[in-house]
Motif scaffolding. Structure first.
Motif, mmCIF file in Angstrom:
data_model
loop_
_atom_site.group_PDB
_atom_site.id
_atom_site.type_symbol
_atom_site.label_atom_id
_atom_site.label_comp_id
_atom_site.label_asym_id
_atom_site.label_seq_id
_atom_site.Cartn_x
_atom_site.Cartn_y
_atom_site.Cartn_z
ATOM 1 N N ALA A 1 1.021 -0.989 0.073
ATOM 2 C CA ALA A 1 -0.100 -0.047 -0.051
ATOM 3 C C ALA A 1 0.755 1.320 -0.241
ATOM 4 O O ALA A 1 0.193 2.654 -0.827
ATOM 5 N N ILE A 2 2.556 1.529 0.791
ATOM 6 C CA ILE A 2 3.206 2.769 0.917
ATOM 7 C C ILE A 2 2.980 2.548 -0.501
ATOM 8 O O ILE A 2 3.733 3.614 -1.067
ATOM 9 N N GLY A 3 3.790 1.232 -1.257
ATOM 10 C CA GLY A 3 4.733 1.484 -2.801
ATOM 11 C C GLY A 3 3.802 2.108 -3.090
ATOM 12 O O GLY A 3 3.816 2.491 -4.631
ATOM 13 N N ALA A 4 2.607 2.271 -3.270
ATOM 14 C CA ALA A 4 1.828 2.771 -4.466
ATOM 15 C C ALA A 4 0.788 3.947 -4.108
ATOM 16 O O ALA A 4 0.614 4.287 -5.259
ATOM 17 N N PHE A 5 0.995 4.669 -2.749
ATOM 18 C CA PHE A 5 0.264 5.372 -2.087
ATOM 19 C C PHE A 5 0.941 7.049 -3.346
ATOM 20 O O PHE A 5 2.530 7.146 -2.956
ATOM 21 N N ASP A 6 0.281 7.905 -3.419
ATOM 22 C CA ASP A 6 0.779 8.907 -4.217
ATOM 23 C C ASP A 6 -0.342 9.938 -4.776
ATOM 24 O O ASP A 6 -0.973 10.232 -5.543
ATOM 25 N N VAL A 7 -0.614 10.442 -3.471
ATOM 26 C CA VAL A 7 -1.288 12.121 -3.434
ATOM 27 C C VAL A 7 -0.884 13.217 -3.272
ATOM 28 O O VAL A 7 -1.576 14.670 -3.575
ATOM 29 N N ARG A 8 0.452 13.735 -4.202
ATOM 30 C CA ARG A 8 0.671 14.902 -4.066
ATOM 31 C C ARG A 8 -0.160 15.549 -4.978
ATOM 32 O O ARG A 8 -0.568 16.888 -4.399
#
Length: 253
Positions: free
Chosen positions: A181-188
């Motif tokens: 989940a961390i590796g796929a997270f991107d809400v920039r």
């Protein structure tokens, strides 16, 4: 698939709710110092991430949206509609996801030692595979310097052991799934959509989510505040609770 989360609830039943989200490889005990500081005036809900502590282990990869859905299912079971939220590392990422998913339910948001995109995304799948094969033991030596400074560990060996015991007790599949989940997270590119009043907190000595990474969250969220905890690494709420609690007190209460 939603996981059933284990939670501990402290404080008056009719008080405003503060939800506390833990970091990867820890459990509800990460927030003992916050409960001691705030349970007289807030209803505090601490939870274990899916596959951590006493929460359900759900095999396979998951997303941050899945982890946020776990938290919402827990709060629905508890009858909590409106809440404030403070989370550390992945817990802070879940907080960002909640702010984007259910803005109408979120009062205040505190993001501690976290990121809108974590460093080196491909490395998290590699770590997940290694944990599935070997367990979490190989990570222990690197937590000194990452979770806390060597100087703090020398001053507080009992507390350092207590934190490492949480890692040792984490089921490999639970840890690995959250890595993915961390590796796929991107809400920039979505930070500007967050409307909750937001505080971001960085550990000055944190190599995992550097002050610059945390500041970038504050820069992206309208009117967000940014604070740095001197001498702290990745778990500042546990290693410098006085400083973090004062910042939370000003923001949440």
């Amino acid at each position: 698939m939603t996981a059933r989360l284990h939670a501990v609830v402290d404080g008056p039943a009719d008080a405003p709710v503060l939800v506390l989200g833990p970091s990867l490889g820890t459990d509800t005990g990460l927030f003992d110092a916050q409960v001691a500081a705030f349970a007289d005036r807030l209803r505090i809900v601490r939870y274990d991430l899916r596959g951590h502590g006493a929460s359900e282990v759900v095999p396979g990869p998951c997303t941050m949206a899945d982890l946020a859905a776990d938290v919402l299912a827990l709060l629905d079971r508890l009858g909590v509609e409106r809440f404030s939220y403070a989370g550390v590392s992945i817990g802070g990422a879940i907080g960002q996801q909640l702010a984007l998913t259910v803005p109408e339910r979120l009062e205040k948001l505190a993001i501690i030692a976290s990121a809108a995109q974590f460093a080196d995304p491909p490395s998290w799948a590699v770590r997940a595979q290694q944990v599935r094969e070997e367990g979490t033991g190989f990570l222990e030596s690197s937590r000194t310097g990452t979770w806390f400074t060597a100087e703090w560990a020398e001053r507080s060996p009992g507390e350092a052991k207590r934190l490492l015991d949480m890692l040792r007790a984490t089921p490999p599949e639970g840890y690995a799934a959250c890595c993915e989940a961390i590796g796929a997270f991107d809400v920039r590119d979505r930070l500007g959509e967050i409307t909750a009043s937001t505080l971001t907190i960085a550990g000055a000595e944190d190599p995992a989510t550097t002050p610059e990474m945390v500041r970038s969250i504050a820069d992206g969220i309208p009117e967000a505040q940014f604070a740095v905890v001197p001498g702290a690494a990745h778990l500042p709420n546990a290693t410098a609770p006085g400083v973090v609690n004062e910042a939370l007190r000003r923001h949440v209460l």
